[in-house]
Design an enzyme around this catalytic site. Structure first.
Site, mmCIF file in Angstrom:
data_model
loop_
_atom_site.group_PDB
_atom_site.id
_atom_site.type_symbol
_atom_site.label_atom_id
_atom_site.label_comp_id
_atom_site.label_asym_id
_atom_site.label_seq_id
_atom_site.Cartn_x
_atom_site.Cartn_y
_atom_site.Cartn_z
ATOM 1 C CB THR A 46 -0.907 0.014 1.243
ATOM 2 O OG1 THR A 46 -1.664 -1.182 1.279
ATOM 3 C CG2 THR A 46 -1.838 1.211 1.215
ATOM 4 C CE1 TYR A 109 -16.565 -1.036 -5.554
ATOM 5 C CE2 TYR A 109 -16.698 -2.993 -6.937
ATOM 6 C CZ TYR A 109 -17.201 -1.760 -6.553
ATOM 7 O OH TYR A 109 -18.321 -1.252 -7.154
ATOM 8 C CE1 TYR A 135 -1.984 -4.431 5.448
ATOM 9 C CE2 TYR A 135 -1.479 -4.138 3.118
ATOM 10 C CZ TYR A 135 -1.715 -3.608 4.368
ATOM 11 O OH TYR A 135 -1.667 -2.242 4.536
ATOM 12 N NE ARG A 140 -5.045 2.004 1.943
ATOM 13 C CZ ARG A 140 -4.348 3.148 1.863
ATOM 14 N NH1 ARG A 140 -3.695 3.609 2.916
ATOM 15 N NH2 ARG A 140 -4.308 3.829 0.750
ATOM 16 C CE LYS A 164 1.154 -3.939 6.943
ATOM 17 N NZ LYS A 164 1.471 -3.133 5.739
ATOM 18 C CB ILE A 206 4.829 -4.919 7.577
ATOM 19 C CG1 ILE A 206 5.343 -6.369 7.581
ATOM 20 C CG2 ILE A 206 4.898 -4.326 6.175
ATOM 21 C CD1 ILE A 206 4.559 -7.326 6.702
#
Length: 294
Positions: A46, A109, A135, A140, A164, A206
């Site tokens: 990201t 999405y 992740y 997001r 993560k 991370i």
């Protein structure tokens, strides 16, 4: 054995004024990270603006990073996508370049079910042999990986080794680690929660913070692993104002501004990201000065 322990940097992708990837500056950033004790480099995540890279750029940045690091520390490539076939393509290509692991973001999405998430991650992991770190960043992606799903994947898919966790939901992470039975390598995805997650058995972080403060981020982890929990906690708490400033606008807007303030040439952001508001830039600069990195 974990892909890495300690502080891995979610490295930015620097761009020239004309929007092209600035490989010269990228090479400098890689060297700066290694010189300052970073334990791993996570490329094209990201923070690396992967969503605005073409597939060709995405893979070229990964290849370039692997070549520049040249085995000195692990390189983990972000190769996730909301399309399973695309994630398989990026992952299999990245594996050819010699990455040490892959970071697969939750499909965004689509808002897949937990069954769908399991099938997606298994399909991608089955296409490669390198270790895979999931992740989870629902803020997001609009989709959360449930603790049970993480544990099921890490238990049933040989090369899915950890997660993560950037949900910020400590109760969820506690539940995850209570179910994990040592099968899940946990990495903090939030710089303000490094020490708490290490205390739950985490392997490291991370980190966005590590772009501008690699030595200090490394020390938060190193002190904890050396048994100096109080020292790790002190370093964590000292970093909180800067962490807050680095996330006062959507990542990676502030961290690119911070790198440019340090003279590290992060360059422009690709649209739809834009330069941060001036009042926030002032707050960021103050936080960096107070922290001693400017």
């Amino acid at each position: 054995m974990a892909v890495f322990t300690g502080a891995g940097v979610a490295i930015v992708t620097p761009f020239k004024d004309n929007g092209e990837v600035d490989y010269e500056k990228f090479a400098e950033m890689v060297e700066y990270q290694i010189e300052n004790g970073t334990d791993a480099i996570i490329v094209c995540g990201t923070t690396g603006e992967s969503s605005t890279l073409t597939h060709e750029e995405h893979l070229d940045v990964i290849r370039y990073c692997v070549e520049k690091v040249n085995g000195r520390i692990p390189v983990i490539a972000g190769t996730g996508s909301n399309c399973t076939d695309t994630a398989v393509y990026l992952s299999t290509e990245a594996e050819k370049y010699g990455v040490d692991g892959l970071l697969l973001v939750t499909p965004y999405y689509n808002k897949a079910t937990q069954k769908g998430l399991y099938q997606h991650f298994k399909a991608v992991a089955d296409s490669v042999k390198v270790p895979v770190i999931l992740y989870n960043v629902p803020s997001r992606t609009g989709c959360n990986i449930a603790p049970e799903t993480v544990v099921k994947l890490c238990t049933e898919v040989e090369n899915i080794v950890g997660v993560k966790e950037a949900s910020g939901n400590l109760s969820q992470i506690v539940k995850l680690m209570s179910l994990a039975d040592g099968k899940v390598d946990l990495y903090s995805g939030n710089d303000d929660q490094i020490t708490p997650l290490l205390a739950l058995g985490g392997k490291g972080v991370i980190s966005v913070l590590s772009n501008v403060a690699p030595r200090q981020t490394h020390e938060i982890c190193a002190k904890f692993f050396a048994g100096d929990v109080a020292g790790s906690c002190a370093e964590q708490l000292r970093a909180i104002p800067l962490c807050n400033a680095l996330f006062c606008e959507v990542n990676p807007i502030p961290v690119k501004k911070a790198l440019n303030l340090q003279g590290r040439g992060a360059g422009i952001l690709r649209m739809p990201l834009c330069e941060m508001e001036e009042e926030n830039a002032v707050k960021l600069e103050k936080a960096m000065k107070d922290y001693g990195i400017l």
